[in-house]
Design a protein around this motif. Structure first.
Motif, PDB file in Angstrom:
ATOM      1  N   PHE A 194       0.812  -1.336   0.084  1.00 35.04           N
ATOM      2  CA  PHE A 194      -0.062  -0.096  -0.099  1.00 35.04           C
ATOM      3  C   PHE A 194       0.860   1.221  -0.272  1.00 35.04           C
ATOM      4  O   PHE A 194       0.326   2.427  -0.073  1.00 35.04           O
ATOM      5  CB  PHE A 194      -0.966  -0.040   1.182  1.00 35.04           C
ATOM      6  CG  PHE A 194      -1.908  -1.339   0.991  1.00 35.04           C
ATOM      7  CD1 PHE A 194      -2.842  -1.409   0.083  1.00 35.04           C
ATOM      8  CD2 PHE A 194      -1.732  -2.099   2.133  1.00 35.04           C
ATOM      9  CE1 PHE A 194      -3.609  -2.664   0.033  1.00 35.04           C
ATOM     10  CE2 PHE A 194      -2.440  -3.331   2.158  1.00 35.04           C
ATOM     11  CZ  PHE A 194      -3.455  -3.644   1.199  1.00 35.04           C
ATOM     12  N   ASP A 195       2.040   1.041  -0.133  1.00 33.48           N
ATOM     13  CA  ASP A 195       3.040   2.305  -0.369  1.00 33.48           C
ATOM     14  C   ASP A 195       3.006   2.560  -1.864  1.00 33.48           C
ATOM     15  O   ASP A 195       3.811   3.630  -2.096  1.00 33.48           O
ATOM     16  CB  ASP A 195       4.381   1.967   0.157  1.00 33.48           C
ATOM     17  CG  ASP A 195       4.974   0.766  -0.637  1.00 33.48           C
ATOM     18  OD1 ASP A 195       4.403   0.196  -1.065  1.00 33.48           O
ATOM     19  OD2 ASP A 195       6.438   0.632  -0.395  1.00 33.48           O
ATOM     20  N   ASP A 196       2.198   2.047  -2.607  1.00 40.83           N
ATOM     21  CA  ASP A 196       2.027   2.299  -3.989  1.00 40.83           C
ATOM     22  C   ASP A 196       0.616   2.787  -4.292  1.00 40.83           C
ATOM     23  O   ASP A 196      -0.429   2.085  -3.967  1.00 40.83           O
ATOM     24  CB  ASP A 196       2.162   1.102  -4.791  1.00 40.83           C
ATOM     25  CG  ASP A 196       2.466   1.269  -6.354  1.00 40.83           C
ATOM     26  OD1 ASP A 196       1.489   1.968  -7.024  1.00 40.83           O
ATOM     27  OD2 ASP A 196       3.414   0.737  -6.969  1.00 40.83           O
ATOM     28  N   ILE A 197       0.422   3.711  -4.709  1.00 39.01           N
ATOM     29  CA  ILE A 197      -0.881   4.575  -5.040  1.00 39.01           C
ATOM     30  C   ILE A 197      -1.751   3.729  -6.173  1.00 39.01           C
ATOM     31  O   ILE A 197      -2.864   3.699  -5.915  1.00 39.01           O
ATOM     32  CB  ILE A 197      -0.728   6.030  -5.547  1.00 39.01           C
ATOM     33  CG1 ILE A 197      -1.995   6.581  -5.501  1.00 39.01           C
ATOM     34  CG2 ILE A 197      -0.035   6.264  -6.971  1.00 39.01           C
ATOM     35  CD1 ILE A 197      -2.108   8.087  -5.746  1.00 39.01           C
ATOM     36  N   LYS A 218      -2.095  -1.850 -13.261  1.00 41.27           N
ATOM     37  CA  LYS A 218      -0.746  -1.886 -14.448  1.00 41.27           C
ATOM     38  C   LYS A 218       0.222  -0.826 -13.974  1.00 41.27           C
ATOM     39  O   LYS A 218       1.351  -1.051 -14.629  1.00 41.27           O
ATOM     40  CB  LYS A 218      -1.467  -1.923 -15.665  1.00 41.27           C
ATOM     41  CG  LYS A 218      -2.225  -3.181 -15.992  1.00 41.27           C
ATOM     42  CD  LYS A 218      -2.849  -3.058 -17.696  1.00 41.27           C
ATOM     43  CE  LYS A 218      -3.478  -4.267 -18.111  1.00 41.27           C
ATOM     44  NZ  LYS A 218      -4.139  -4.250 -19.363  1.00 41.27           N
ATOM     45  N   GLY A 219      -0.012   0.237 -13.499  1.00 41.42           N
ATOM     46  CA  GLY A 219       0.878   1.200 -13.113  1.00 41.42           C
ATOM     47  C   GLY A 219       1.758   0.924 -11.732  1.00 41.42           C
ATOM     48  O   GLY A 219       2.742   1.734 -11.522  1.00 41.42           O
ATOM     49  N   SER A 220       1.521  -0.141 -11.168  1.00 38.70           N
ATOM     50  CA  SER A 220       2.086  -0.550  -9.981  1.00 38.70           C
ATOM     51  C   SER A 220       3.487  -1.126 -10.132  1.00 38.70           C
ATOM     52  O   SER A 220       3.678  -2.012 -11.066  1.00 38.70           O
ATOM     53  CB  SER A 220       1.484  -1.372  -9.190  1.00 38.70           C
ATOM     54  OG  SER A 220       1.871  -1.834  -7.923  1.00 38.70           O
ATOM     55  N   LYS A 221       4.522  -0.908  -9.346  1.00 41.51           N
ATOM     56  CA  LYS A 221       5.436  -1.792  -9.300  1.00 41.51           C
ATOM     57  C   LYS A 221       5.465  -3.151  -9.003  1.00 41.51           C
ATOM     58  O   LYS A 221       6.308  -4.028  -9.017  1.00 41.51           O
ATOM     59  CB  LYS A 221       6.659  -0.811  -8.314  1.00 41.51           C
ATOM     60  CG  LYS A 221       6.465  -0.889  -6.847  1.00 41.51           C
ATOM     61  CD  LYS A 221       7.323  -0.184  -6.169  1.00 41.51           C
ATOM     62  CE  LYS A 221       6.904   0.056  -4.827  1.00 41.51           C
ATOM     63  NZ  LYS A 221       7.662   0.739  -3.860  1.00 41.51           N
ATOM     64  N   TYR A 222       4.433  -3.205  -8.462  1.00 36.12           N
ATOM     65  CA  TYR A 222       3.961  -4.628  -7.783  1.00 36.12           C
ATOM     66  C   TYR A 222       3.511  -5.628  -8.417  1.00 36.12           C
ATOM     67  O   TYR A 222       3.005  -6.858  -8.502  1.00 36.12           O
ATOM     68  CB  TYR A 222       3.227  -4.434  -6.254  1.00 36.12           C
ATOM     69  CG  TYR A 222       3.843  -3.919  -5.146  1.00 36.12           C
ATOM     70  CD1 TYR A 222       5.000  -4.572  -4.507  1.00 36.12           C
ATOM     71  CD2 TYR A 222       3.368  -2.668  -4.728  1.00 36.12           C
ATOM     72  CE1 TYR A 222       5.634  -3.856  -3.680  1.00 36.12           C
ATOM     73  CE2 TYR A 222       4.065  -2.078  -3.725  1.00 36.12           C
ATOM     74  CZ  TYR A 222       5.322  -2.698  -3.252  1.00 36.12           C
ATOM     75  OH  TYR A 222       6.133  -1.984  -2.060  1.00 36.12           O
ATOM     76  N   ASP A 223       3.055  -5.024  -9.800  1.00 39.16           N
ATOM     77  CA  ASP A 223       2.515  -5.839 -11.131  1.00 39.16           C
ATOM     78  C   ASP A 223       3.794  -6.484 -11.559  1.00 39.16           C
ATOM     79  O   ASP A 223       4.176  -6.043 -12.818  1.00 39.16           O
ATOM     80  CB  ASP A 223       1.814  -4.908 -11.864  1.00 39.16           C
ATOM     81  CG  ASP A 223       0.988  -5.868 -12.833  1.00 39.16           C
ATOM     82  OD1 ASP A 223       1.281  -7.056 -12.868  1.00 39.16           O
ATOM     83  OD2 ASP A 223       0.469  -5.016 -14.018  1.00 39.16           O
ATOM     84  N   THR A 224       4.653  -7.494 -11.163  1.00 40.31           N
ATOM     85  CA  THR A 224       5.643  -7.993 -11.712  1.00 40.31           C
ATOM     86  C   THR A 224       5.388  -8.909 -12.994  1.00 40.31           C
ATOM     87  O   THR A 224       6.300  -9.087 -13.638  1.00 40.31           O
ATOM     88  CB  THR A 224       6.547  -8.647 -10.844  1.00 40.31           C
ATOM     89  OG1 THR A 224       5.679  -9.817 -10.103  1.00 40.31           O
ATOM     90  CG2 THR A 224       6.767  -7.670  -9.655  1.00 40.31           C
ATOM     91  N   VAL A 235      -3.766  10.823  -3.203  1.00 47.83           N
ATOM     92  CA  VAL A 235      -3.197  10.382  -2.169  1.00 47.83           C
ATOM     93  C   VAL A 235      -3.916   8.906  -1.992  1.00 47.83           C
ATOM     94  O   VAL A 235      -3.139   7.913  -1.729  1.00 47.83           O
ATOM     95  CB  VAL A 235      -3.532  11.238  -0.888  1.00 47.83           C
ATOM     96  CG1 VAL A 235      -2.840  10.494   0.289  1.00 47.83           C
ATOM     97  CG2 VAL A 235      -3.029  12.559  -0.971  1.00 47.83           C
ATOM     98  N   VAL A 236      -5.291   8.689  -1.972  1.00 51.67           N
ATOM     99  CA  VAL A 236      -5.813   7.420  -1.715  1.00 51.67           C
ATOM    100  C   VAL A 236      -5.576   6.781  -0.388  1.00 51.67           C
ATOM    101  O   VAL A 236      -5.035   5.772  -0.470  1.00 51.67           O
ATOM    102  CB  VAL A 236      -5.607   6.653  -3.129  1.00 51.67           C
ATOM    103  CG1 VAL A 236      -6.788   5.679  -3.102  1.00 51.67           C
ATOM    104  CG2 VAL A 236      -5.737   7.457  -4.137  1.00 51.67           C
ATOM    105  N   PRO A 237      -5.887   7.362   0.693  1.00 48.85           N
ATOM    106  CA  PRO A 237      -5.577   6.497   2.077  1.00 48.85           C
ATOM    107  C   PRO A 237      -6.572   5.706   2.493  1.00 48.85           C
ATOM    108  O   PRO A 237      -6.101   4.644   3.237  1.00 48.85           O
ATOM    109  CB  PRO A 237      -5.500   7.870   3.215  1.00 48.85           C
ATOM    110  CG  PRO A 237      -6.334   8.773   2.313  1.00 48.85           C
ATOM    111  CD  PRO A 237      -6.220   8.646   1.028  1.00 48.85           C
ATOM    112  N   TRP A 238      -7.810   5.738   1.901  1.00 42.54           N
ATOM    113  CA  TRP A 238      -9.021   4.840   2.209  1.00 42.54           C
ATOM    114  C   TRP A 238      -9.655   4.131   1.058  1.00 42.54           C
ATOM    115  O   TRP A 238      -9.315   4.503   0.108  1.00 42.54           O
ATOM    116  CB  TRP A 238      -9.943   5.798   2.845  1.00 42.54           C
ATOM    117  CG  TRP A 238      -9.601   6.548   4.157  1.00 42.54           C
ATOM    118  CD1 TRP A 238      -8.506   6.325   5.085  1.00 42.54           C
ATOM    119  CD2 TRP A 238     -10.683   7.326   4.917  1.00 42.54           C
ATOM    120  NE1 TRP A 238      -8.602   7.216   6.180  1.00 42.54           N
ATOM    121  CE2 TRP A 238      -9.888   7.930   6.037  1.00 42.54           C
ATOM    122  CE3 TRP A 238     -11.907   7.844   4.540  1.00 42.54           C
ATOM    123  CZ2 TRP A 238     -10.648   8.676   7.067  1.00 42.54           C
ATOM    124  CZ3 TRP A 238     -12.599   8.621   5.616  1.00 42.54           C
ATOM    125  CH2 TRP A 238     -11.781   9.204   6.703  1.00 42.54           C
TER     126      TRP A 238
END
Length: 605
Positions: A340-343, A407-413, A566-569
């Motif tokens: 969740f450190d990735d927006i 698809k924009g996330s670094k976690y989408d390996t 930001v999208v915290p919730w």
């Protein structure tokens, strides 16, 4: 939440599976039956009290605790009318008979009423110094204040660490003066918060540097006191033992304060002789006792069969009460913890979540509506009622849109629109033990799995203290709800998103918005503390505005920014407050400030 309310919110809503029952929220907030005096108001409390600071008013931030303080135990310089609706949000004199604002809105002078006394065991007149004692506890970080940030506007409040506050003076026993660093249009409302109520130094100072310890020894300034307070020995700090009426776990028994003068208090009626709060782990048992007249109402989730019965049976509808809760329930994501450190992950979770199913787990449209953003629409005069940044047909979520965001996330390996990195698996999710939690968890887990996120669920009875400790490094939690502290949008944004308010315990910025690497080191936060988004500058800009529409517009834009940049919730429910009363209750009234029953205004046979 408290409101939470406001504040942290407890389980004051309903649980229903199946078709929702259409019931209109009460606008009057009170029953149209006769008023009686005397007797005991018996209140059931589900699971545990769940107090965030053991009922110590300096740090306590649970909305339902505010209702007890406000109506029964603590009088503040400024109070409220203990009514439903807009009238219940209007500040009125309480301990202060009057006040003046001078110096361009930067100086407030309050004049205390004469002859108002503390309850036993103190039994003396309340003076301006007792307000100062409370403010010093608020200013001392070692005393556990959870919303002291509201008072940083007082000159010297943060500099003296509770020993001195240069901006507060007490020229005589009945006058207290506050000098502010800038005009603060909502200062009266801030001075109506329970932590500002008078604390006698001869008792309060015995618990200096011990957060949560004063709660069981709270000395009342209101119409009721903890049972057994008159037997407490305050000859020395070592002699003080908690009053018998509050064990901190299962029972809170309040009886009339013999020193209370009704003539000094035009807004509380204090019909009953005693108010007794009793913990019961079973909501079914609580409502069986309400129907049998052994309990009169509850702070509890409402079982489905009970809701149907009271909402559809004409003879029982008089015991079914609903009012605006001014609160939002949400899933909180920690911006320092993977993934969740990735927006993009946070956005994807908003897109995929079946909010309608989450609301149904609480009871469906009967208990509120789907929340699409942070602040309840009522607090924005419904100007954002059509704002749905993650809106989907039927509020059931969209896997396609969630995968596009992922698809924009670094976690989408795997580059397939899912959270496929190891950090996406067995993520710690903190949950509570309420009935609503058990109904929401399967929905959250199933929806997150659609985009590759799996959880290890940790269930805690009374989860707030864990979420409120940044060093616990909780990645995601489904427990939180938040209600206004008072009727201004600032009370949603400052406690929840100001990085400068993050504290080691009792923290309410669960997402850690605005945290810095230095703060992470001090607070024991591990994870990604670099580049965490901050909204501190926007908060300062909005809070400085006094004109209503510019202020509203500023906060509306901030709401939009938080939801998209930001999208915290994952907000999902804007809820009513629902209470069922027994046939013993002859008059019911709702308190809009605390969004709880107006206990002092309720009567029983």
């Amino acid at each position: 939440m408290k409101r939470p309310l406001r504040r942290l919110a407890l389980a004051g809503a309903v649980v229903l599976v199946g078709a929702a029952v259409a019931v209109a929220a009460s606008s009057a907030g009170q029953s149209k039956t006769h008023v009686a005096t005397g007797g005991t108001l018996n209140v059931g409390w589900e699971q545990s009290f769940g107090f965030t600071d053991n009922f110590d008013p300096t740090g306590e931030y649970l909305g339902d605790a505010f209702g007890i303080y406000d109506n029964l135990l603590i009088r503040t310089l400024v109070g409220y009318t203990h009514q439903a609706g807009a009238a219940g949000n209007k500040p009125v004199p309480d301990l202060a008979s009057s006040w003046t604002m001078t110096n361009g809105g930067k100086t407030y002078t309050f004049h205390l009423r004469h002859g108002i006394k503390f309850a036993p065991p103190v039994n003396r007149e309340i003076h301006s110094q007792d307000i100062l004692t409370a403010m010093k506890r608020l200013a001392n970080p070692k005393d556990g204040a959870e919303y002291s940030f509201y008072y940083s506007v007082i000159k010297g409040f943060d500099a003296g660490h509770g020993n001195t506050i240069s901006g507060i003076s007490t020229p005589d026993p009945y006058t207290i003066v506050f000098n502010l660093t800038k005009p603060t249009g909502d200062f009266l409302m801030r001075m109506a918060m329970p932590a500002t109520g008078p604390i006698p130094a001869e008792v309060g100072n015995c618990f200096a540097g011990q957060p949560g310890k004063y709660g069981r020894d709270l000395v009342s300034s209101g119409p009721y006191m903890i049972a057994g307070s008159d037997k407490v020995n305050i000859s020395s700090c070592s002699a003080i033992k908690p009053a018998s009426g509050f064990d901190g776990q299962t029972i809170l028994d309040l009886v009339r304060n013999p020193n209370y003068d009704q003539a000094s208090d035009p807004y509380r009626k204090n019909y009953v002789d005693e108010v007794k709060f009793t913990v019961d782990a079973s909501s079914d048992d609580i409502y069986n006792k309400i129907e049998a007249g052994q309990l009169d109402m509850a702070t509890s989730s409402i079982p489905p069969q009970v809701l149907r019965k009271y909402a559809t049976t004409s003879s029982l509808k008089q015991y079914f009460h609903q009012n605006s809760g001014d609160r939002t329930w949400y899933i909180t994501m920690n911006l320092t913890q993977p993934p969740f450190d990735d927006i993009h992950v946070r956005q994807a979770l908003n897109w995929v979540m079946d909010k309608a199913a989450l609301v149904q787990g609480w009871g469906g449209p009967t208990i509120g509506s789907v929340a699409n953003h942070i602040v309840p629409d009522s607090m924005f005069n419904n100007q954002l009622a059509d704002y749905r940044p993650y809106g989907t047909p039927g509020n059931h979520g969209s896997v396609a849109k969630a995968m596009a965001a992922m698809k924009g996330s670094k976690y989408d390996t795997s580059h397939n629109g899912t959270c496929s990195a190891p950090q996406c698996k067995n993520v710690l999710l903190l949950a509570d033990t309420r009935a609503v939690d058990t109904k929401m968890l399967p929905v959250i887990e199933a929806d997150a799995k659609k985009i590759g996120i799996t959880f290890t669920v940790r269930t805690v009875n009374g989860a707030y203290p864990t979420i409120q400790t940044p060093s616990k490094n909780i990645p995601i939690a489904e427990r939180p709800g938040w209600g206004k502290d008072y009727a201004d949008a600032l009370t949603f944004f400052t406690p929840l998103f100001d990085g400068r308010t993050i504290i080691p315990k009792g923290n309410t910025n669960y997402s850690l918005v605005g945290i810095t690497p230095a703060q992470c080191k001090t607070l024991g936060v591990t994870g990604n503390c670099t580049g965490v988004p901050s909204v501190n500058a926007q908060l300062d800009k909005c809070s400085a505005l006094s004109a209503q529409q510019p202020r509203l517009s500023c906060y509306e834009n901030l709401d939009k920014y938080l939801m998209t940049k930001v999208v915290p919730w994952v907000p999902y429910l804007s809820s009513y407050v629902t209470r069922i009363t027994s046939s013993n209750v002859t008059h019911y009234q709702f308190d809009q400030f605390s969004t709880t029953p107006a206990y002092s205004m309720i009567s029983v046979k």
